[in-house]
Design a protein around this motif. Structure first.
Motif, PDB file in Angstrom:
ATOM      1  N   ALA A   1       3.504  -4.016  10.481  1.00 13.75           N
ATOM      2  CA  ALA A   1       3.729  -5.012   9.432  1.00 13.75           C
ATOM      3  C   ALA A   1       2.433  -5.454   8.766  1.00 13.75           C
ATOM      4  O   ALA A   1       2.437  -5.843   7.594  1.00 13.75           O
ATOM      5  CB  ALA A   1       4.453  -6.231  10.005  1.00 13.75           C
ATOM      6  N   THR A   2       1.314  -5.360   9.480  1.00 15.85           N
ATOM      7  CA  THR A   2       0.064  -5.880   8.944  1.00 15.85           C
ATOM      8  C   THR A   2      -0.992  -4.820   8.682  1.00 15.85           C
ATOM      9  O   THR A   2      -1.878  -5.034   7.859  1.00 15.85           O
ATOM     10  CB  THR A   2      -0.546  -6.931   9.889  1.00 15.85           C
ATOM     11  N   LYS A   3      -0.939  -3.689   9.357  1.00 13.51           N
ATOM     12  CA  LYS A   3      -1.937  -2.636   9.175  1.00 13.51           C
ATOM     13  C   LYS A   3      -1.316  -1.505   8.362  1.00 13.51           C
ATOM     14  O   LYS A   3      -0.808  -0.516   8.900  1.00 13.51           O
ATOM     15  CB  LYS A   3      -2.452  -2.112  10.524  1.00 13.51           C
ATOM     16  N   LYS A   4      -1.356  -1.683   7.031  1.00 11.63           N
ATOM     17  CA  LYS A   4      -0.789  -0.683   6.126  1.00 11.63           C
ATOM     18  C   LYS A   4      -1.481  -0.792   4.778  1.00 11.63           C
ATOM     19  O   LYS A   4      -2.128  -1.790   4.469  1.00 11.63           O
ATOM     20  CB  LYS A   4       0.712  -0.876   5.966  1.00 11.63           C
ATOM     21  N   GLY A   5      -1.336   0.252   3.991  1.00 16.01           N
ATOM     22  CA  GLY A   5      -1.915   0.263   2.658  1.00 16.01           C
ATOM     23  C   GLY A   5      -1.081  -0.547   1.683  1.00 16.01           C
ATOM     24  O   GLY A   5       0.096  -0.829   1.926  1.00 16.01           O
ATOM     25  N   PRO A   6      -1.663  -0.902   0.528  1.00 19.67           N
ATOM     26  CA  PRO A   6      -0.955  -1.722  -0.453  1.00 19.67           C
ATOM     27  C   PRO A   6       0.238  -1.024  -1.097  1.00 19.67           C
ATOM     28  O   PRO A   6       1.113  -1.684  -1.641  1.00 19.67           O
ATOM     29  CB  PRO A   6      -2.037  -2.038  -1.495  1.00 19.67           C
ATOM     30  N   ASN A   7       0.297   0.300  -1.007  1.00 17.31           N
ATOM     31  CA  ASN A   7       1.394   1.057  -1.616  1.00 17.31           C
ATOM     32  C   ASN A   7       2.374   1.610  -0.588  1.00 17.31           C
ATOM     33  O   ASN A   7       3.261   2.385  -0.933  1.00 17.31           O
ATOM     34  CB  ASN A   7       0.813   2.224  -2.432  1.00 17.31           C
ATOM     35  N   ALA A   8       2.209   1.217   0.656  1.00 16.81           N
ATOM     36  CA  ALA A   8       2.992   1.812   1.740  1.00 16.81           C
ATOM     37  C   ALA A   8       4.317   1.103   1.969  1.00 16.81           C
ATOM     38  O   ALA A   8       4.420  -0.111   1.849  1.00 16.81           O
ATOM     39  CB  ALA A   8       2.186   1.799   3.027  1.00 16.81           C
ATOM     40  N   GLN A   9       5.292   1.910   2.327  1.00 17.26           N
ATOM     41  CA  GLN A   9       6.574   1.397   2.783  1.00 17.26           C
ATOM     42  C   GLN A   9       6.663   1.658   4.280  1.00 17.26           C
ATOM     43  O   GLN A   9       6.136   2.664   4.777  1.00 17.26           O
ATOM     44  CB  GLN A   9       7.718   2.102   2.062  1.00 17.26           C
ATOM     45  N   VAL A  10       7.328   0.750   4.992  1.00 19.11           N
ATOM     46  CA  VAL A  10       7.521   0.902   6.431  1.00 19.11           C
ATOM     47  C   VAL A  10       8.991   1.218   6.688  1.00 19.11           C
ATOM     48  O   VAL A  10       9.874   0.489   6.230  1.00 19.11           O
ATOM     49  CB  VAL A  10       7.107  -0.371   7.203  1.00 19.11           C
TER      50      VAL A  10
ATOM     51  N   VAL B   1      -5.819   3.771   7.343  1.00 21.84           N
ATOM     52  CA  VAL B   1      -4.407   3.498   7.053  1.00 21.84           C
ATOM     53  C   VAL B   1      -4.267   2.499   5.905  1.00 21.84           C
ATOM     54  O   VAL B   1      -3.364   2.619   5.075  1.00 21.84           O
ATOM     55  CB  VAL B   1      -3.682   2.972   8.310  1.00 21.84           C
ATOM     56  N   GLU B   2      -5.164   1.545   5.823  1.00 18.94           N
ATOM     57  CA  GLU B   2      -5.074   0.500   4.803  1.00 18.94           C
ATOM     58  C   GLU B   2      -5.479   0.970   3.404  1.00 18.94           C
ATOM     59  O   GLU B   2      -5.512   0.178   2.468  1.00 18.94           O
ATOM     60  CB  GLU B   2      -5.913  -0.702   5.229  1.00 18.94           C
ATOM     61  N   SER B   3      -5.715   2.257   3.214  1.00 20.74           N
ATOM     62  CA  SER B   3      -6.130   2.778   1.907  1.00 20.74           C
ATOM     63  C   SER B   3      -4.964   2.787   0.921  1.00 20.74           C
ATOM     64  O   SER B   3      -3.792   2.739   1.303  1.00 20.74           O
ATOM     65  CB  SER B   3      -6.693   4.194   2.048  1.00 20.74           C
ATOM     66  N   ALA B   4      -5.299   2.892  -0.343  1.00 18.93           N
ATOM     67  CA  ALA B   4      -4.285   2.962  -1.399  1.00 18.93           C
ATOM     68  C   ALA B   4      -3.480   4.255  -1.322  1.00 18.93           C
ATOM     69  O   ALA B   4      -2.370   4.340  -1.868  1.00 18.93           O
ATOM     70  CB  ALA B   4      -4.949   2.833  -2.770  1.00 18.93           C
ATOM     71  N   ASP B   5      -4.004   5.270  -0.645  1.00 17.03           N
ATOM     72  CA  ASP B   5      -3.290   6.544  -0.506  1.00 17.03           C
ATOM     73  C   ASP B   5      -2.179   6.497   0.538  1.00 17.03           C
ATOM     74  O   ASP B   5      -1.369   7.416   0.618  1.00 17.03           O
ATOM     75  CB  ASP B   5      -4.274   7.658  -0.120  1.00 17.03           C
ATOM     76  N   HIS B   6      -2.150   5.454   1.349  1.00 15.66           N
ATOM     77  CA  HIS B   6      -1.121   5.337   2.388  1.00 15.66           C
ATOM     78  C   HIS B   6       0.208   4.998   1.731  1.00 15.66           C
ATOM     79  O   HIS B   6       0.364   3.953   1.108  1.00 15.66           O
ATOM     80  CB  HIS B   6      -1.533   4.244   3.394  1.00 15.66           C
ATOM     81  N   VAL B   7       1.195   5.910   1.867  1.00 19.62           N
ATOM     82  CA  VAL B   7       2.490   5.712   1.205  1.00 19.62           C
ATOM     83  C   VAL B   7       3.624   5.386   2.161  1.00 19.62           C
ATOM     84  O   VAL B   7       4.652   4.856   1.742  1.00 19.62           O
ATOM     85  CB  VAL B   7       2.881   6.944   0.347  1.00 19.62           C
TER      86      VAL B   7
END
Length: 148
Positions: free
Chosen positions: A34-43, A119-125
């Protein structure tokens, strides 16, 4: 009708929109998805119960659907008590699944805190949260591109 083994509609949709260099995290049951993800990522939560589903099961399905160029695991800091045991057993399973899929990528550990930053990069989808109880079982995939 899909020919690969990945049949989850949301995961297929996200992967279908992803491009070369997009990152997909397959997270174990301990990962703070929930907290360690990129700005464009879906969980996508597939953590039905402890041990179900596993990172290996998700990895196998995703490898059937998309090309993967880079496979990173979360490296164990030397000061962590688990470091004295050496490489986590699940890493051998990951290598086996990569080999069975015909993927030549090697596992490349990234130290824990750098892994979170990757993981927190903008490339993380996408993060697929599993119920895997294995320790250090997080896998970050960097997608490749289709070739002729």
């Amino acid at each position: 009708m899909l020919k690969h083994t990945l049949i989850h509609p949301e995961i297929n949709a996200i992967l279908g929109r992803a491009g070369h260099h997009s990152r997909v995290l397959i997270a174990d049951g301990n990962y703070p998805a929930a907290t360690k993800k990129g700005p464009n990522a879906q969980v996508i939560s597939l953590n039905l119960s402890p041990g179900c589903v596993t990172v290996v099961q998700v990895l196998r399905a995703i490898l059937s659907a998309v090309p993967v160029d880079i496979v990173n695991t979360m490296g164990i800091p030397p000061e962590d008590p688990y470091a004295k045991f050496g490489e986590p057993p699940c890493w051998a399973e990951f290598r086996k699944v990569l080999s069975e899929a015909g993927n030549a990528a090697t596992l490349e550990p990234i130290q824990k805190w750098d892994f979170y930053k990757a993981v927190e990069s903008a490339d993380h989808v996408l993060t697929v949260q599993t119920g895997d109880q294995a320790l250090w079982a997080n896998v970050l995939l960097t997608l490749g591109c289709r070739t002729a």
